[in-house]
Enzyme design. Structure first.
Site: not given
Ligand code: THU
Length: 135
Positions: A42-44, A53, A55, A86, A89
């Protein structure tokens, strides 16, 4: 199938996670039909909704390299329970990977395998676009 190797790749990919705001680190590893593996994290963003996310990072990397057929995706997070993808995804997995094995892991490196159709039953799909009444 024993997906321990794929789960290990997802756990490894989690180390690259850029979770600046949530501090929730996620890794994913996508297995193609030919046996190639694409990882993602995941990259915010400071504009939170632009976050991607793990995935989708893995899937978009693979698709952008020309991959089209997939077998499984593993997901790893530092959670006691299995970390499930989520809703966004699930839709992308359904659209781009079809009905594949979704390999969930937890902190104890336990594994649970589900299918796309179990996580997203009655999915919206491209065939629905063709059923629109013209006009
Ligand atoms: N996140 C994912 O990368 N994959 C998931 O299946 C659930 C959520 C990440 C998104 C965000 O950066 C962090 O988790 C919190 O929601």
């Amino acid at each position: 199938m024993d997906y321990t190797f794929l789960a290990e790749k997802a756990i490894e990919a989690k180390k690259k996670s850029l979770a600046t705001y949530s501090n929730f680190h996620v890794g994913a590893a996508l297995l193609t039909e030919d046996g190639n593996i694409y990882t993602g994290c995941n990259i915010e963003s400071s504009s939170y909704s632009l976050t991607i996310c793990a995935e989708r990072t893995a899937i978009f990397k693979a698709v952008s390299e020309g991959e089209r057929k997939f077998r499984a995706i593993a997901i790893a997070a530092d959670t006691v329970d299995f970390c499930s993808p989520c809703g966004a995804c699930r839709q992308i997995i359904s659209d781009l990977c079809n009905d594949i094995d979704i390999v969930l892991t937890n902190q104890n490196k336990e594994i649970k395998v589900l299918r796309t159709k179990e996580l997203l039953p009655f999915a919206f799909e491209d065939s629905d676009l063709k059923t629109k009444i013209s006009g």
